[in-house]
Write a protein that holds these residues in place. Structure first.
Motif: not given
Length: 409
Positions: A56-64
């Motif tokens: 979950p900590d990685l998701l913020a660095g990705f756009d859809p």
């Protein structure tokens, strides 16, 4: 235990929708992967049972969009069964797994780059390994040097167990086929379904599926597309588009102009479609392929209804060796036999006068292609495939309509 928040789930859903819009023939696989949080893993990866593990900590660095590219990449590992292939090649040590991960990434990414789906976090391409495009991971593994992987794609890529693989409804550390996973025969059935979707997409919209995916689908599931029907439809469509075009011409004045003294009115002109056929006569086209090429030329002349006036046929390897107008296949003289460059044949056909509206290329595919299509000309590629040549064809350009011509059973 960390969980995925509602915004995380919405981002994952948006990424899947983006991925399906870009590669609809992979939809079954993209939606088959159950998503599990893997806090502290430092990656977004797949296991061998079609589960997607997300830190979950990685998701913020990705756009859809970028997350969608990564989902396509990871799902491709599962579709092509890279884990089983790693075991078959005895990839066991951590260093070997990292090297294998880069090689399977390169096998996938040369197609994803063409489709604009190359993930920035796992960007390895064949050139990064010192190899040519269009090969399998096993070939890259023979030449690739040891090195750190760019992204840990998980056990679904290299068969090495990860601590997070047992998370979810199944027992830790076991490939137990839990309800949200697909193991064994269920995964194999999904691969067959994806192969059928790829062939269906290619049959209805030629040129919209990357060559690597077509080769994979053909290896998994023999083609059920009637190439004769598809080829005939492509030729009829190309010719009718030219025949349906109209324009004004003063070459023969309109009779209506007689009613208005001093005024010359044009007539409507409907052009007669001109067809040119570029026939590959390079050294890779052995006698069996050349015979089939001649048979296809004969069939094209009949289906197009152009036998009376004839069509122009160019025999080409790296240069144009013969050019003549023919009304039957027996009139074609196949010369050449050297290297291959169908771009030279297409350019020569485009320079003919009268200018052809349609160029049909018959080739085994071992050729470079022009970057751009000839202006105002529709190109149809008949890709002749011998049963003993599996997966060796170059990819025809996306601007051409491609039909794979199967060997006779």
């Amino acid at each position: 235990m960390s969980i995925l928040t509602e915004p995380d789930r919405k981002k994952i859903a948006a990424a899947r929708i983006w991925a399906v819009n870009r590669q609809p023939y992979l939809a079954r696989a993209l939606f088959a992967c159950a998503v599990h949080p893997a806090p502290g893993s430092g990656t977004i990866a797949v296991d061998r049972d079609w589960r997607l593990h997300v830190d979950p900590d990685l998701l913020a660095g990705f756009d859809p969009a970028e997350l969608g590219r990564l989902f396509i990449h990871l799902t491709s590992h599962l579709i092509r069964d890279h884990a089983a292939r790693a075991e078959a090649n005895r990839v066991a040590e951590d260093e070997s797994r990292a090297r294998w991960n880069r090689c399977v990434d390169a096998e996938i990414n040369d197609d994803l780059r063409i489709d604009g789906c190359l993930p920035t976090v796992a960007p390895d391409l064949p050139a990064d390994l010192g190899a040519a495009d269009g090969l399998l991971a096993e070939a890259y593994y023979q030449v690739a040097a040891a090195g750190r992987r760019r992204w840990d794609c998980g056990s679904g890529a290299d068969a090495g167990d990860r601590p997070w693989d047992g998370q979810g409804q199944g027992s830790p550390g076991r490939r137990d086929g839990s309800p949200d996973g697909l193991s064994g025969s269920r995964g194999d059935l999904l691969r067959l379904a994806v192969a059928a979707d790829i062939q269906r997409q290619h049959g209805t919209e030629p040129g919209t599926v990357a060559g690597g995916w077509l080769r994979w689908a053909e290896a998994v599931l023999p083609s059920r597309v009637d190439w004769r029907r598809v080829l005939a439809a492509e030729i009829r469509s190309a010719i009718s588009a030219a025949a349906g075009a109209v324009d004004y011409s003063y070459r023969r004045p309109s009779r209506r102009g007689r009613a208005v003294p001093g005024v010359v009115l044009p007539t409507m002109r409907r052009p007669v479609p001109e067809v040119a056929i570029v026939c590959d006569t390079s050294g890779s086209m052995h006698d069996g392929l050349l015979t089939r090429a001649l048979a296809e030329i004969d069939g094209i002349l009949v289906r197009a209804g152009l036998r009376a006036d004839g069509v122009r046929v160019l025999a080409v390897d790296t240069a144009v060796h013969t050019l003549r107008r023919v009304s039957r296949a027996g009139q074609v003289r196949l010369a050449g036999g050297g290297g291959t460059d169908m771009g030279a044949g297409i350019a020569a056909a485009a320079a003919l006068r009268p200018r052809p509206s349609t160029v049909i290329v018959l080739t085994d595919g071992y050729t470079p292609w022009p970057a751009q299509p000839p202006p105002g000309i529709r190109v149809v590629v008949g890709l002749l495939r011998d049963v003993v040549q599996v997966g060796g064809h170059g990819n025809p350009p996306v601007w051409a309509r491609t039909v794979v011509i199967e060997a006779e059973a």
